[in-house]
Design an enzyme around this catalytic site. Structure first.
Site, mmCIF file in Angstrom:
data_model
loop_
_atom_site.group_PDB
_atom_site.id
_atom_site.type_symbol
_atom_site.label_atom_id
_atom_site.label_comp_id
_atom_site.label_asym_id
_atom_site.label_seq_id
_atom_site.Cartn_x
_atom_site.Cartn_y
_atom_site.Cartn_z
ATOM 1 N N ARG A 34 24.235 -15.597 -44.492
ATOM 2 C CA ARG A 34 23.790 -14.302 -45.027
ATOM 3 C C ARG A 34 22.274 -14.117 -44.875
ATOM 4 O O ARG A 34 21.802 -13.017 -44.580
ATOM 5 C CB ARG A 34 24.182 -14.209 -46.508
ATOM 6 C CG ARG A 34 23.886 -12.858 -47.122
ATOM 7 C CD ARG A 34 24.577 -12.722 -48.456
ATOM 8 N NE ARG A 34 24.380 -11.412 -49.041
ATOM 9 C CZ ARG A 34 23.777 -11.209 -50.208
ATOM 10 N NH1 ARG A 34 23.332 -12.222 -50.921
ATOM 11 N NH2 ARG A 34 23.648 -9.981 -50.673
ATOM 12 N N HIS A 60 20.436 -10.883 -43.299
ATOM 13 C CA HIS A 60 19.445 -10.113 -44.059
ATOM 14 C C HIS A 60 18.052 -10.190 -43.430
ATOM 15 O O HIS A 60 17.208 -9.352 -43.699
ATOM 16 C CB HIS A 60 19.417 -10.568 -45.523
ATOM 17 C CG HIS A 60 20.563 -10.032 -46.321
ATOM 18 N ND1 HIS A 60 20.503 -9.796 -47.668
ATOM 19 C CD2 HIS A 60 21.812 -9.660 -45.941
ATOM 20 C CE1 HIS A 60 21.669 -9.305 -48.084
ATOM 21 N NE2 HIS A 60 22.494 -9.229 -47.054
ATOM 22 N N ASN A 91 18.775 -8.445 -52.355
ATOM 23 C CA ASN A 91 18.439 -9.876 -52.281
ATOM 24 C C ASN A 91 18.150 -10.544 -53.625
ATOM 25 O O ASN A 91 18.358 -11.754 -53.780
ATOM 26 C CB ASN A 91 17.202 -10.071 -51.385
ATOM 27 C CG ASN A 91 17.486 -9.733 -49.930
ATOM 28 O OD1 ASN A 91 18.636 -9.779 -49.489
ATOM 29 N ND2 ASN A 91 16.451 -9.391 -49.186
ATOM 30 N N HIS A 134 32.622 -12.520 -44.723
ATOM 31 C CA HIS A 134 33.020 -12.643 -46.134
ATOM 32 C C HIS A 134 34.290 -13.489 -46.292
ATOM 33 O O HIS A 134 34.947 -13.421 -47.317
ATOM 34 C CB HIS A 134 33.195 -11.253 -46.762
ATOM 35 C CG HIS A 134 31.899 -10.536 -46.968
ATOM 36 N ND1 HIS A 134 31.792 -9.267 -47.464
ATOM 37 C CD2 HIS A 134 30.610 -10.941 -46.753
ATOM 38 C CE1 HIS A 134 30.516 -8.900 -47.538
ATOM 39 N NE2 HIS A 134 29.779 -9.896 -47.098
HETATM 40 C C1 HEM Z 1 29.425 -4.831 -44.039
HETATM 41 C C2 HEM Z 1 28.482 -4.692 -44.943
HETATM 42 C C3 HEM Z 1 28.151 -5.768 -45.925
HETATM 43 C C4 HEM Z 1 27.972 -5.606 -47.249
HETATM 44 C C5 HEM Z 1 28.063 -4.314 -48.020
HETATM 45 C C6 HEM Z 1 27.692 -6.903 -47.814
HETATM 46 C C7 HEM Z 1 27.438 -7.151 -49.134
HETATM 47 C C8 HEM Z 1 27.457 -8.403 -49.725
HETATM 48 C C9 HEM Z 1 27.360 -8.673 -51.129
HETATM 49 C C10 HEM Z 1 27.190 -7.609 -52.207
HETATM 50 C C11 HEM Z 1 27.456 -10.002 -51.309
HETATM 51 C C12 HEM Z 1 27.431 -10.746 -52.638
HETATM 52 C C13 HEM Z 1 26.003 -10.950 -53.106
HETATM 53 C C14 HEM Z 1 25.923 -11.345 -54.568
HETATM 54 O O1 HEM Z 1 26.783 -10.959 -55.332
HETATM 55 O O2 HEM Z 1 24.944 -12.035 -54.931
HETATM 56 C C15 HEM Z 1 27.588 -10.598 -50.015
HETATM 57 C C16 HEM Z 1 27.725 -11.938 -49.780
HETATM 58 C C17 HEM Z 1 27.780 -12.493 -48.530
HETATM 59 N N1 HEM Z 1 27.624 -11.822 -47.334
HETATM 60 FE FE1 HEM Z 1 27.704 -9.848 -47.071
HETATM 61 N N2 HEM Z 1 27.696 -7.837 -46.808
HETATM 62 C C18 HEM Z 1 27.960 -7.189 -45.633
HETATM 63 C C19 HEM Z 1 27.997 -7.752 -44.371
HETATM 64 C C20 HEM Z 1 27.754 -9.084 -44.126
HETATM 65 C C21 HEM Z 1 27.520 -9.646 -42.828
HETATM 66 C C22 HEM Z 1 27.438 -8.839 -41.530
HETATM 67 C C23 HEM Z 1 27.350 -10.984 -43.002
HETATM 68 C C24 HEM Z 1 27.046 -12.042 -41.993
HETATM 69 C C25 HEM Z 1 27.277 -11.934 -40.698
HETATM 70 C C26 HEM Z 1 27.515 -11.253 -44.407
HETATM 71 C C27 HEM Z 1 27.514 -12.492 -44.980
HETATM 72 C C28 HEM Z 1 27.707 -12.735 -46.335
HETATM 73 C C29 HEM Z 1 27.975 -14.048 -46.887
HETATM 74 C C30 HEM Z 1 28.218 -15.307 -46.075
HETATM 75 C C31 HEM Z 1 27.995 -13.896 -48.273
HETATM 76 C C32 HEM Z 1 28.167 -14.995 -49.317
HETATM 77 C C33 HEM Z 1 26.786 -15.586 -49.631
HETATM 78 C C34 HEM Z 1 26.761 -16.701 -50.638
HETATM 79 O O3 HEM Z 1 27.797 -17.167 -51.084
HETATM 80 O O4 HEM Z 1 25.638 -17.103 -50.984
HETATM 81 N N3 HEM Z 1 27.707 -10.076 -45.055
HETATM 82 N N4 HEM Z 1 27.565 -9.602 -49.064
#
Ligand code: HEM
Length: 331
Positions: free
Chosen positions: A65, A69, A97, A196
């Site tokens: 992530r 970002h 973030n 995800h």
């Molecule tokens: C499509 C639009 C996307 C939205 C709206 C989105 C939004 C989010 C949100 C809200 C979280 C949880 C953050 C939290 O609650 O602290 C998250 C986690 C995550 N996102 Fe996305 N995301 C998107 C696309 C992506 C993309 C393109 C990637 C990587 C290629 C990605 C990788 C991740 C990963 C791996 C997590 C888990 C992180 C952790 O466990 O620390 N996301 N995302």
């Protein structure tokens, strides 16, 4: 006659000069960029990532992530790694973030090890790109060849982070348009969302889905509500896995979840919306979800290609930026 030949010589000289300038600035990333200057780089990074993920798998999700970002905010330039400074307010505390992005200590550990062997050579932006790939591979996902040669930014922008990163409340039309802005097709956006399949989210980011959305499996919603109370401010940081089935494996179960109305984020479930004939802003992503659900290899292949494309977002090359000594501060 003499003056016209003089004129054409000037024009020829100007064109040659312009071509030279052009080729000097059009420096391309290359998978072999550090082959001579830091030949052990890839194995050093992999060892560090493997040892960190052996201790705690979730960090792999956090590192993937971080790269996303970084790249969506003024390009893959390591800007997300910068702490706030007297000259700028950094990206770490931007809305998407704050209290959310993690993994900086791993980047520090990798950079420290790399600086020891190849001082002043390898950028933090490149380290982030390699670490993201190695994390996905460690967790069972696809591999890709990471292009290298990025340099590090000398500033970060909280405003740009607030503006460019997608929100979990986004609808399909918004998701498509955010990714299109960076040159991604809808199909690539759907593949990248498959990230995800690993990692966790905080209640504050999926509360609305649990209590307001209709396209959610009843049993799933009930279970998730038990640890994410409706009242805003209570349990905001309680975590739930983004993939209910295989939380730490990088596989295609994310698509099975959303097919079964068990997407955790509102934005996840937007990719599959059979209840309104699969339409969202005139475009349906339902068929892509079904394709990736049926074929992990198709998902892996699109995901890997899209990650390479993400890594190409506006890198600093040539003499732009710098090679930071410490990823958290400019030199
Ligand atoms: C499509 C639009 C996307 C939205 C709206 C989105 C939004 C989010 C949100 C809200 C979280 C949880 C953050 C939290 O609650 O602290 C998250 C986690 C995550 N996102 Fe996305 N995301 C998107 C696309 C992506 C993309 C393109 C990637 C990587 C290629 C990605 C990788 C991740 C990963 C791996 C997590 C888990 C992180 C952790 O466990 O620390 N996301 N995302």
């Amino acid at each position: 006659m003499a003056s016209s030949s003089f004129g054409s010589s000037i024009v020829a000289l100007f064109i040659t000069f312009a071509v030279l300038i052009g080729s000097a600035s059009a420096v391309h990333l290359s998978i072999r960029y550090y082959n001579n200057s830091c030949p052990k780089l890839l194995s050093m990074v992999k060892d560090k990532v493997d040892s960190q993920l052996e201790k705690k798998e979730r960090i792999g999700a956090s590192l993937l992530r971080l790269f996303f970002h970084d790249c969506f905010v003024n390009g893959c330039d390591g800007s997300i790694l910068l702490d706030d400074s007297a000259n700028f307010t950094g990206e770490k505390n931007a809305i998407p973030n704050r209290n959310s992005v993690r993994g900086f200590h791993v980047i520090d550990a990798v950079k420290y090890a790399v600086e020891d062997v190849c001082p002043g050579i390898v950028s933090c932006a490149d380290i982030l790109a390699i670490v993201a790939r190695d994390s996905v591979v460690f967790l069972g996902g696809p591999s890709w060849r990471v292009k290298l040669g990025r340099r590090d930014s000398r500033a970060a922008s909280q405003a740009a982070a607030n503006e460019n990163l997608p929100s979990p409340t986004s609808n399909l039309t918004e998701l498509i348009s955010i990714f299109r802005k960076f040159g991604f097709t809808t199909r690539e956006m759907v593949a990248l969302s498959g990230a995800h399949t690993i990692g966790k989210a905080r209640c504050t980011n999926f509360r609305g889905r649990l209590y307001n959305d209709l396209d959610i499996d009843d049993v799933f919603a009930k279970e998730r509500r038990s640890k994410c109370p409706e009242l805003q401010g209570s349990g905001d940081d309680n975590l739930a896995p983004l993939d209910i089935q295989t939380t730490i494996a990088f596989d295609n179960s994310y698509y099975i979840n959303i097919f079964m109305k068990m997407g955790l984020l509102h934005s996840d479930q937007q990719l599959f919306q059979l209840q309104n004939n699969g339409t969202g802003g005139g475009v349906s992503t339902d068929s892509m979800v079904v394709e990736y659900m049926k074929s992990q290899s198709s998902f892996f292949s699109y995901f890997a290609k899209a990650m390479v494309k993400m890594g190409d977002l506006y890198p600093l090359t040539g003499s732009s930026g710098e090679i930071r000594k410490n990823c958290r501060v400019i030199n």
